[in-house]
Design a protein around this motif. Structure first.
Motif, short mmCIF file in Angstrom:
data_model
loop_
_atom_site.label_atom_id
_atom_site.label_comp_id
_atom_site.label_asym_id
_atom_site.label_seq_id
_atom_site.Cartn_x
_atom_site.Cartn_y
_atom_site.Cartn_z
N THR A 64 39.18 37.18 44.15
CA THR A 64 39.21 38.02 45.33
C THR A 64 38.02 37.75 46.24
O THR A 64 38.16 37.51 47.45
N SER B 33 44.79 40.92 47.74
CA SER B 33 43.49 41.37 47.24
C SER B 33 42.37 40.97 48.18
O SER B 33 41.54 41.80 48.58
N GLY C 287 45.63 44.88 43.40
CA GLY C 287 45.30 44.18 42.16
C GLY C 287 44.67 45.14 41.18
O GLY C 287 44.74 44.95 39.96
N ALA D 203 41.80 43.38 39.98
CA ALA D 203 42.64 42.60 39.07
C ALA D 203 42.98 43.42 37.84
O ALA D 203 42.32 44.42 37.52
N TYR E 236 47.93 35.92 36.88
CA TYR E 236 47.78 35.00 38.01
C TYR E 236 48.99 34.11 38.25
O TYR E 236 49.25 33.69 39.37
N LYS F 171 48.69 37.65 45.26
CA LYS F 171 47.24 37.80 45.08
C LYS F 171 46.49 37.80 46.41
O LYS F 171 45.42 38.39 46.53
#
Length: 739
Positions: free
Chosen positions: A599, A566, A546, A516, A640, A563
């Motif tokens: 994740t 990930s 990410g 992230a 996000y 996302k």
């Protein structure tokens, strides 16, 4: 003690838990009995979890009804909610008190950590070349501030926080003036958001009368004025999380030494003309004592900020004339811009990697800059620094193999030969006023070392950080393999293990993932992790989308509606460990922290069969709840997504581990370490996930929540707390491995 480098990477570690007792009756029924049956070295537990009557809430987002089953756990002032959290924490403490592996780990980790206990931390070098740093005092269990002149090896103790006021403060930050004659010292009580800053005067060998409050150095610390007459800092009007406006409407203020501490002159952010959101953090940067300009950054959780610039003389007058410098759309990394004379040197994201550029401050043209070094997607530029007549920069191949380069005044580039092959490099001691430059380096199996770069390009070992001996790690090796993800993308996977390890599907794996904010999982030397490999296990580090291992595009591919890449990368890496016979399901433990909770949590939701246990520190488990909540000031929606955008809302719902738990499913053993004083991820985020998981899980695997009532989200913990924490983690992992 954790090394300076590992301490930074693992600063999120939680300490020993303080039990917060709150008595209640009625709907909360709990039993803290623990029935432990031993089978050789393994223990299986049947736990009676604290009972809680859930009060759900259903909301409508873009035509989609979303039920939050444990909505009432968000009311952290409700005595029944507080008591439930207390009971959950007590259950976890009881579990570890009766875990037969805890004493073994406490002893072994204590031995490992105490070898480097006296090494300095938070090492800071003034522009004049003098050292300021903290050293841990075993007898008093706290850090003290020390000074060492550049011309001698003799150190002088400057400040002991136990001697300040009631002795309840710890040093949270230190910032010397450019000449090193004054040091701003951040002091913080456990659990508080804000630090108090005092100023130590080396000439008089005493604290000045200044007491500066409402500062959080994690968001914006002290920026000394070039002449040392004062400083600029980010001021938070509201630092009590129970009050409206908490963490919002911050602005940078000018303070001149000798004035009353409450005489703050706003210089950046408190202006309707700039139109800065109340959730952003308007902070400034001053690079050297010769700077003619100050840059103001509109900071957030993103990688790129809007920036403004003004003359330093206007700052002295308290009347800055801010002009737009660059915008977030220019993709200039917020922490990677330096002024040298009339040049602005910066790192910029490109579609295929990162590049280094220069613009003239008198005529800045960010659309057509002068290029110092071009971009490479597989080997992106990760950081740089400037000296009087040179630029140094690093490249990192897939996040783990670092190379270092020197750029002279004519922009000729030369690759330097490093003392060893590092996985991480950081710079120290550099300034646009002199030629001195140092680098800190370490790797998966190479301890952190600091070197000065000599004028001929060779390296001289600095003597400040003493080498600790770890002969038990001499046989460890590391390698990186490539794994095909579900969509054909190549995902790097780093492995650390003992030389001669056989791929017979029997090896226990400790798998650490993040993925992230564009943060690379760069190598770090951490003895309590390496102990796992020394005992015959495998450490595995998937570099999932990410992160920043392949540049900004690798980050973008793991953001918002993308996302899912990930956790699907993580699942692919875990499956590769099985398919290539490194290990097997039941022998793989999954560990993460903070934003990595999304994740890891979603990987567990989709493939719970792969993991024997799931452990997370201060994790984000309910991103939809946080983004739709009015209780937290955050710009995490940049990473996000926002509930105010239809596509991003569905992305949030899809990535939410709490919302995507399924009833009547066998989940792995789970251990979360949330923090009561977390200013970024509230306690209820973990609480809702644990409550729901305990209700849905049909396996006998323990589901525990060990709450830290003492520290915050990423507060650096002391030696003893770190030993206890990691003993809990690894005893839990070992206990819950299954054949």
């Amino acid at each position: 003690m954790i090394s300076e480098r590992a301490g930074f990477k693992l600063g999120f570690s939680l300490g020993a838990t303080f039990i917060f007792y709150f008595r209640r009756a009625g709907i909360l029924l709990f039993c803290l009995g623990l029935n432990v049956a031993c089978n050789q070295e393994k223990e299986k537990s049947r736990l009676a979890y604290p009972k809680f009557v859930a009060v759900p809430k259903t909301e409508l987002f873009f035509g989609k009804r979303v039920e939050d089953q444990y909505y009432n756990l968000m009311d952290l002032k409700d005595p029944e909610v507080v008591a439930w959290f207390r009971a959950e924490d007590s259950l976890a403490e009881r579990y570890f008190a009766e875990n037969k592996l805890m004493p073994e780990y406490l002893s072994r980790f204590g031995n490992l950590e105490n070898r480097s206990n006296q090494n300095p931390s938070r090492i800071t070098i003034s522009e004049s070349g003098d050292y300021f740093y903290l050293k841990y005092d075993d007898s008093t269990k706290n850090d003290k501030l020390f000074f060492r002149s550049k011309d001698t090896s003799q150190e002088v103790e400057l400040f002991d926080p136990l001697q300040y006021e009631d002795g309840s403060f710890q040093i949270s930050d230190l910032s010397p003036s450019y000449d090193g004659l004054k040091i701003a010292i951040g002091l913080k009580r456990e659990g508080e958001f804000a630090s108090t800053f005092v100023v130590f005067d080396r000439a008089s060998d005493e604290l000045l009368h200044e007491v500066i409050t409402n500062v959080n150095p994690d968001f914006g610390g002290i920026e000394w004025l070039p002449d040392g007459s004062g400083f600029i800092y980010l001021y938070f009007p509201v630092v009590d999380k129970n009050l409206p406006g908490y963490k919002k409407n911050s602005f940078s203020v000018l303070y001149k030494l000798g004035n009353k501490p409450d005489k703050r002159t706003p210089v950046f952010g408190k202006s309707t003309a700039l139109n800065i959101s109340d959730d952003f953090y308007p902070k400034v940067k001053i690079s050297s004592s010769q700077d003619k300009y100050v840059i103001g950054y509109v900071a957030s959780s993103g990688d790129f900020y809007d920036a403004y610039i003004t003359d330093i003389e206007d700052i002295y007058l308290g009347k800055p004339n801010w002009k737009s410098f660059f915008t977030s759309e220019d993709k200039i990394y917020y922490d990677q811009g330096e002024i040298r004379g009339n040049q602005f040197i910066y790192r910029q994201a490109e579609a295929i990697g990162n590049r280094l550029c220069i613009v003239d401050l008198n005529r800045p043209n960010f659309k057509n800059p002068e290029i110092i070094a071009g971009a490479d997607a597989d080997d992106p530029i990760t950081k740089f620094t400037v000296t009087k007549d040179a630029v140094y920069f690093c490249k990192s191949h897939f996040g783990v193999d670092v190379s270092l380069y020197h750029v002279d005044s004519t922009l000729n580039i030369a690759k330097l030969t490093l003392p060893f092959r590092p996985g991480y490099v950081s710079f120290f001691g550099s300034s646009s006023l002199h030629k001195n430059i140092g680098v800190g380096m370490d790797g998966w199996t190479s301890d952190f070392k600091r070197y000065y770069i000599k004028e001929d390009g060779t390296f001289e070992l600095e003597d400040l950080v003493k080498k600790a001996d770890y002969p038990e790690f001499d046989s460890l090796v590391s390698e990186q393999i490539m794994v095909k993800s579900y969509d054909g993308s190549d995902v790097p996977l780093s492995l650390v293990y003992k030389k001669g390890l056989q791929r017979n599907s029997k090896n226990p794996v400790f798998l650490y993932v993040y993925g992230a904010y564009g943060e690379s999982m760069s190598p770090f030397f951490f003895p309590m992790f390496l102990d796992w490999a020394a005992q015959g296990g495998i450490l595995a580090f998937p570099h999932v989308r990410g992160g920043g291992e392949k540049g900004e595009e690798w980050h973008v591919q793991g953001m918002k509606t993308l996302k899912h890449n990930s956790w699907k990368d993580l699942v692919a890496c875990t499956e590769a460990l099985v398919d290539q016979k490194w290990s097997k399901p039941g022998q793989i433990a999954l560990y993460t922290n903070s934003a990595g909770g999304i994740t890891a949590g979603m990987a567990v939701n989709e493939r719970p069969d792969l993991y024997a246990s799931f452990i997370a520190e201060v994790p984000r488990m309910n991103p939809l709840g946080l983004e739709s909540s009015s209780t937290s000031s955050s710009t995490s929606y940049l990473e996000y997504g926002s509930v105010r955008d239809s596509l991003e809302f569905f992305g949030l719902l899809h990535m939410d581990p709490y919302q995507n738990l399924v009833p009547n499913k066998r989940y792995p053993a789970t251990l979360l370490f949330p923090s009561y004083n977390d200013d970024r991820i509230p306690l209820w985020d973990s609480g809702k996930y644990i409550a729901k998981l305990q209700a849905y899980n049909i396996s006998e695997n323990p589901i525990l929540m060990d709450i830290d009532y003492q520290y915050g989200h990423d507060t650096y913990k002391g030696n003893e707390e770190s030993i206890v924490l990691h003993s809990k983690i690894f005893s839990f992992v070992r206990t819950n491995m299954r054949d």
